[in-house]
Design a protein around this motif. Structure first.
Motif, PDB file in Angstrom:
ATOM      1  N   PHE A   9      42.304  39.812  30.447  1.00 56.66           N
ATOM      2  CA  PHE A   9      43.109  38.768  30.276  1.00 56.66           C
ATOM      3  C   PHE A   9      43.184  38.095  28.881  1.00 56.66           C
ATOM      4  N   ALA A  10      44.119  38.155  28.341  1.00 61.30           N
ATOM      5  CA  ALA A  10      44.229  37.710  26.715  1.00 61.30           C
ATOM      6  C   ALA A  10      45.856  37.224  26.725  1.00 61.30           C
ATOM      7  N   PRO A  11      45.991  35.994  27.257  1.00 61.07           N
ATOM      8  CA  PRO A  11      47.428  35.322  27.226  1.00 61.07           C
ATOM      9  C   PRO A  11      47.732  34.918  25.779  1.00 61.07           C
ATOM     10  N   LYS A  12      48.901  35.263  25.300  1.00 62.95           N
ATOM     11  CA  LYS A  12      49.328  34.922  24.048  1.00 62.95           C
ATOM     12  C   LYS A  12      50.338  33.501  24.451  1.00 62.95           C
ATOM     13  N   VAL A  13      49.622  32.504  24.470  1.00 67.73           N
ATOM     14  CA  VAL A  13      50.257  31.135  24.736  1.00 67.73           C
ATOM     15  C   VAL A  13      49.287  30.144  24.044  1.00 67.73           C
ATOM     16  N   ARG A  14      50.039  29.373  23.360  1.00 71.42           N
ATOM     17  CA  ARG A  14      48.868  28.232  22.723  1.00 71.42           C
ATOM     18  C   ARG A  14      49.100  26.937  23.326  1.00 71.42           C
ATOM     19  N   GLU A  15      49.968  26.709  24.145  1.00 68.69           N
ATOM     20  CA  GLU A  15      50.116  25.209  24.767  1.00 68.69           C
ATOM     21  C   GLU A  15      48.886  25.048  25.772  1.00 68.69           C
ATOM     22  N   THR A  16      48.074  24.162  25.697  1.00 68.23           N
ATOM     23  CA  THR A  16      46.867  23.798  26.470  1.00 68.23           C
ATOM     24  C   THR A  16      47.315  24.029  28.098  1.00 68.23           C
ATOM     25  N   SER A  17      48.356  23.271  28.406  1.00 69.02           N
ATOM     26  CA  SER A  17      48.481  23.316  29.979  1.00 69.02           C
ATOM     27  C   SER A  17      48.954  24.634  30.340  1.00 69.02           C
ATOM     28  N   PRO A  47      44.405  43.437  22.436  1.00 68.49           N
ATOM     29  CA  PRO A  47      45.635  43.786  23.232  1.00 68.49           C
ATOM     30  C   PRO A  47      47.181  43.737  22.539  1.00 68.49           C
ATOM     31  N   ASP A  48      46.719  43.699  21.117  1.00 69.75           N
ATOM     32  CA  ASP A  48      48.014  43.725  20.342  1.00 69.75           C
ATOM     33  C   ASP A  48      48.106  45.023  19.745  1.00 69.75           C
ATOM     34  N   CYS A  49      46.977  45.980  19.909  1.00 72.64           N
ATOM     35  CA  CYS A  49      46.980  47.245  19.092  1.00 72.64           C
ATOM     36  C   CYS A  49      48.089  48.115  19.512  1.00 72.64           C
ATOM     37  N   LEU A  50      48.890  48.480  18.522  1.00 75.36           N
ATOM     38  CA  LEU A  50      50.122  49.406  18.761  1.00 75.36           C
ATOM     39  C   LEU A  50      49.795  50.815  19.100  1.00 75.36           C
ATOM     40  N   ASN A  51      48.681  51.262  19.006  1.00 73.45           N
ATOM     41  CA  ASN A  51      48.412  52.653  19.173  1.00 73.45           C
ATOM     42  C   ASN A  51      46.723  52.733  19.388  1.00 73.45           C
ATOM     43  N   PRO A  52      46.259  52.270  20.799  1.00 71.17           N
ATOM     44  CA  PRO A  52      45.043  51.803  21.043  1.00 71.17           C
ATOM     45  C   PRO A  52      44.375  53.101  21.245  1.00 71.17           C
ATOM     46  N   GLN A  53      44.780  54.349  21.329  1.00 69.48           N
ATOM     47  CA  GLN A  53      44.015  55.633  21.865  1.00 69.48           C
ATOM     48  C   GLN A  53      43.338  56.181  20.351  1.00 69.48           C
ATOM     49  N   THR A  90      54.680  37.861  12.060  1.00 75.58           N
ATOM     50  CA  THR A  90      53.362  37.907  12.969  1.00 75.58           C
ATOM     51  C   THR A  90      53.666  37.998  14.514  1.00 75.58           C
ATOM     52  N   GLU A  91      54.906  37.710  14.926  1.00 73.88           N
ATOM     53  CA  GLU A  91      55.339  38.093  16.323  1.00 73.88           C
ATOM     54  C   GLU A  91      56.413  39.048  16.285  1.00 73.88           C
ATOM     55  N   GLY A  92      57.124  39.170  17.526  1.00 74.06           N
ATOM     56  CA  GLY A  92      58.335  40.163  17.548  1.00 74.06           C
ATOM     57  C   GLY A  92      59.504  39.520  17.111  1.00 74.06           C
ATOM     58  N   ILE A  93      60.533  40.570  16.610  1.00 73.17           N
ATOM     59  CA  ILE A  93      61.465  40.297  15.929  1.00 73.17           C
ATOM     60  C   ILE A  93      62.660  39.985  16.902  1.00 73.17           C
ATOM     61  N   ASP A 115      51.114  47.242  30.277  1.00 75.87           N
ATOM     62  CA  ASP A 115      50.927  46.004  29.435  1.00 75.87           C
ATOM     63  C   ASP A 115      51.305  44.718  30.209  1.00 75.87           C
ATOM     64  N   GLU A 116      50.588  43.905  30.546  1.00 79.91           N
ATOM     65  CA  GLU A 116      50.873  42.768  31.448  1.00 79.91           C
ATOM     66  C   GLU A 116      51.691  41.591  31.105  1.00 79.91           C
ATOM     67  N   GLY A 117      52.650  41.981  29.972  1.00 83.20           N
ATOM     68  CA  GLY A 117      53.577  40.835  29.859  1.00 83.20           C
ATOM     69  C   GLY A 117      53.160  39.698  29.303  1.00 83.20           C
ATOM     70  N   GLY A 118      52.075  39.738  28.036  1.00 83.97           N
ATOM     71  CA  GLY A 118      51.706  38.431  27.732  1.00 83.97           C
ATOM     72  C   GLY A 118      50.328  38.033  28.336  1.00 83.97           C
ATOM     73  N   PHE A 119      50.001  38.543  29.312  1.00 89.21           N
ATOM     74  CA  PHE A 119      48.391  38.201  29.815  1.00 89.21           C
ATOM     75  C   PHE A 119      47.513  39.092  29.304  1.00 89.21           C
ATOM     76  N   GLY A 120      47.644  40.413  28.801  1.00 87.73           N
ATOM     77  CA  GLY A 120      46.878  41.238  28.503  1.00 87.73           C
ATOM     78  C   GLY A 120      47.322  42.717  28.783  1.00 87.73           C
ATOM     79  N   ARG A 121      46.335  43.470  29.136  1.00 87.21           N
ATOM     80  CA  ARG A 121      46.741  44.793  29.660  1.00 87.21           C
ATOM     81  C   ARG A 121      45.816  45.332  30.833  1.00 87.21           C
ATOM     82  N   THR A 122      46.212  46.359  31.378  1.00 78.42           N
ATOM     83  CA  THR A 122      45.595  46.821  32.659  1.00 78.42           C
ATOM     84  C   THR A 122      45.155  48.396  32.033  1.00 78.42           C
TER      85      THR A 122
END
Length: 665
Positions: free
Chosen positions: A69-77, A7-13, A462-465, A44-51
């Motif tokens: 579904f690939a959420p970029k969030v570390r907090e357990t809750s 889900p983080d690939c910038l050029n997936p084709q 390793t994350e957005g600027i 791009d599902e805004g941090g949840f993954g991709r469609t």
């Protein structure tokens, strides 16, 4: 073609036959779960993954949609809640997909540590795309729309589901038979479920969402009916309800027919029957609104009731909402009204936050001055910056481009392309030879602003600027990131000098002191840190904001620092002592940008906010000098020209930049 499922690939084709992604080296999956050939990214599902658009190889290559579904969030809750929402969407589709105007759920499974949901593919265009192509909706077409969609709403409401996000984008006209299909049940909730989750969000879209859903997060069948009425208004007039809502709150619905008469799309009045139905759909007070799809269909068909009147879902203790313009709503209610929170976990690090409705500005008549408008971007403008000579303005946008403008004529000079994701920040070097841009794609690009050519790309975060800033001698660049670090770069070589670590949350802002010896950084951890650039050591931490720090700026003399925060305040700090000098509290929403200007006579501080205003301050006294109000939208970034005569603002209003002559004020 085959699509990479990283889900983080910038050029997936990728071309057929590749075993590894040419862009990110991730092993490619020819058939997901042995059935689905993933072809390309749909969204791009805004941090949840991709469609993804996919083919079901077991069904003669039938098209289908795969949600990853690939959420970029570390907090357990936060992660737990996000997983629950995704699973709930699958369960809803499983129960609702039996209706031929709702996409069917084909599969739900886990593979390679990701969750996947496979849906029926609906071949057609959504109604917003039809509007954008110039299609005009007549009264008869609106009647047909209502008769087509109301049975679908009855179907879901009878099963205890409220869609909560009905709008033209979520209605597709199926190409095969012309029927309307209701999509995107990711925002739907069980009727009995509480909406105020531990993440504290409301769900809906600006302008389409009724007041009970926006204010308290409560939704009923009548709430979906309000959104349906707004959708009809948008299709009839071509006017975006979000723009009216940002200008007037809910007041616009009391006079919605005037926009129909004034619209270039439709200069005639509706028939009394449809006008009365839309009036009742658009009632602010939920008790005066239609309570069920059956009631609307009965009025459309002029049929007597064959069913008992449904009892309202509101109890005697439920708040009654008075249908009055926003400016007449009491102050307590103003403060409670909430703007829809969009789920962008990647950009927000798992935080769902709430915005407040902008308040009407009634300052001096000069605030009504209409600034110059620069148009050209296709999405929100996140950052603006003047060149040192003031002859060029740079802007960075969610449309992945940087544009260079002549701020005097308003003409576009160049468009710079190279980033793969949203551009969050731009800055000129003090010598004017370099333009830097930072993006969600985790890279910084350096450009020659004269030739519009890319000089080099800086990689290491390793994350957005989130922000970039040049040292006064133009030799060093500082960058801040969602990865919680700040990096210093040697501009002559493009090499990293050092990484500054110490913040516990993403770093949103960075600024050099005028003497180049100190760096200030603002973070989502609610603190500001001062760093000694010679040693890379922390000098001190400034604490006082109660929410995320979003922007920082040094005063021209280097003795004071201004900071803006999600807590809706601006703080001025004494850098010698680390103490707060004063707090400026006139904004009614988060402060995204602060900027100083200096003339021979005085120093001015400017601030831009999500409350749709720019405020000019006397930083010595803390007095507000003037409020400048945009037509609509949030203000994300401000820049003041070197001669202190011009202010530029960028934001979410129609993807435009405004140019304000400060000498006028």
């Amino acid at each position: 073609m085959l699509c990479c499922l990283n889900p983080d690939c910038l050029n997936p084709q990728n071309p057929d036959g590749n075993q590894y992604c040419h862009s990110c080296s991730t092993p490619l999956i020819p058939l997901l779960r042995g059935h689905y050939r993933v072809i390309k990214v749909l969204s791009d599902e805004g941090g949840f993954g991709r469609t993804y658009l996919s083919e079901d190889m077991d069904k003669l290559n039938e098209w289908c949609v795969v949600k990853q579904f690939a959420p970029k969030v570390r907090e357990t809750s936060a992660l737990k809640k996000a997983v629950e929402l995704f699973q709930e969407e699958a369960q809803r589709l499983q129960h609702l997909g039996e209706h031929h105007q709702i996409p069917a759920l084909l599969a739900y499974f886990e593979q390679d540590n990701y969750l996947f949901l496979v849906q029926q593919f609906i071949d057609g265009q959504n109604l917003l795309q039809e509007l954008q192509q110039g299609i005009t909706y007549s009264e008869s077409q609106i009647l047909e729309l209502l008769l087509d969609l109301l049975p679908v709403l009855k179907f879901i409401h009878d099963r205890g589901i409220i869609h909560r996000d009905i709008k033209p984008q979520n209605i597709i006209r199926r190409r095969s038979d012309g029927r309307l299909v209701l999509i995107d049940f990711g925002s739907a909730k069980q009727l009995t479920a509480t909406v105020h989750t531990q993440l504290g969000t409301t769900i809906g879209s600006h302008g389409y969402t009724p007041i009970e859903q926006m204010q308290d997060g409560k939704a009923y069948p009548a709430s979906d009916l309000f959104s349906l009425g707004v959708t009809c208004f948008h299709l009839l007039t071509g006017i975006r309800p979000s723009k009216l809502w940002l200008q007037q709150g809910y007041g616009w619905v009391n006079s919605w027919q005037q926009y129909l008469h004034n619209s270039a799309r439709n200069g005639t009045a509706l028939g009394d029957k449809l006008a009365d139905i839309l009036d009742k759909l658009l009632q602010i007070d939920i008790k005066k609104r239609y309570q069920s799809a059956d009631q609307v269909m009965r009025d459309l068909k002029n049929q007597p009731s064959q069913l008992p009147e449904p009892s309202t879902l509101l109890t005697d203790s439920t708040t009654i909402y008075s249908p009055v313009p926003l400016k007449l709503v009491n102050q307590k209610l103003k403060k409670r009204l909430l703007i829809n929170a969009v789920i962008v976990l990647l950009a927000l690090g798992g935080t769902w936050y709430l915005q407040y409705i902008p308040q009407l500005i009634t300052k001096s008549s000069k605030s009504s001055y209409q600034p110059k408008t620069l148009k050209g971007h296709a999405s929100d403008v996140n950052s603006v910056a003047f060149s040192p000579d003031g002859k060029t303005l740079a802007s960075g946008s969610d449309d992945k481009t940087i544009k260079l403008w002549n701020p005097v004529t308003g003409q576009e000079i160049h468009t710079l392309k190279g980033h793969f994701e949203w551009i969050w920040t731009v800055a000129f070097s003090p010598d004017g030879k370099i333009l830097a841009s930072g993006s969600k794609d985790k890279t910084i690009k350096l450009w020659n602003p004269t030739t519009a050519e890319e000089i080099r790309t800086l990689k290491g975060h390793t994350e957005g600027i989130t922000a970039v800033a040049f040292s006064p001698d133009s030799k060093t660049l500082a960058s801040s990131s969602l990865d919680k670090t700040i990096k210093l770069w040697d501009l002559a070589t493009g090499k990293q000098i050092r990484t500054l670590e110490g913040h516990s949350q993403p770093v949103a802002a960075v600024a050099f002191s005028p003497d180049g010896k100190t760096l200030a950084t603002g973070s989502w951890d609610k603190t500001i840190k001062l760093w000694d650039l010679a040693t890379g050591k922390q000098i001190r931490t400034l604490e006082g904001h109660t929410k995320l720090v979003l922007c920082v700026a040094f005063s021209p003399d280097g003795k004071t620092l201004a900071s803006g925060s999600k807590d809706k305040t601006i703080k001025l700090w004494n850098l010698a002592t680390g103490e707060t000098i004063r707090t400026l509290k006139q904004h009614s929403d988060k402060v995204n940008s602060v900027a100083y200007s200096k003339t021979l006579n005085n120093v001015i501080l400017a601030s831009g906010s999500n409350d749709n205003t720019i405020k000019l301050w006397n930083p010595t006294t803390g007095q507000e000098i003037r409020t400048l109000k945009q037509d609509s939208g949030y203000i994300y970034s401000l820049a003041i020209s070197p001669d202190a005569q011009t202010l530029a603002s960028g934001g979410s209003a129609d993807n435009i930049i405004k140019i304000w002559p400060l000498s006028y004020f």
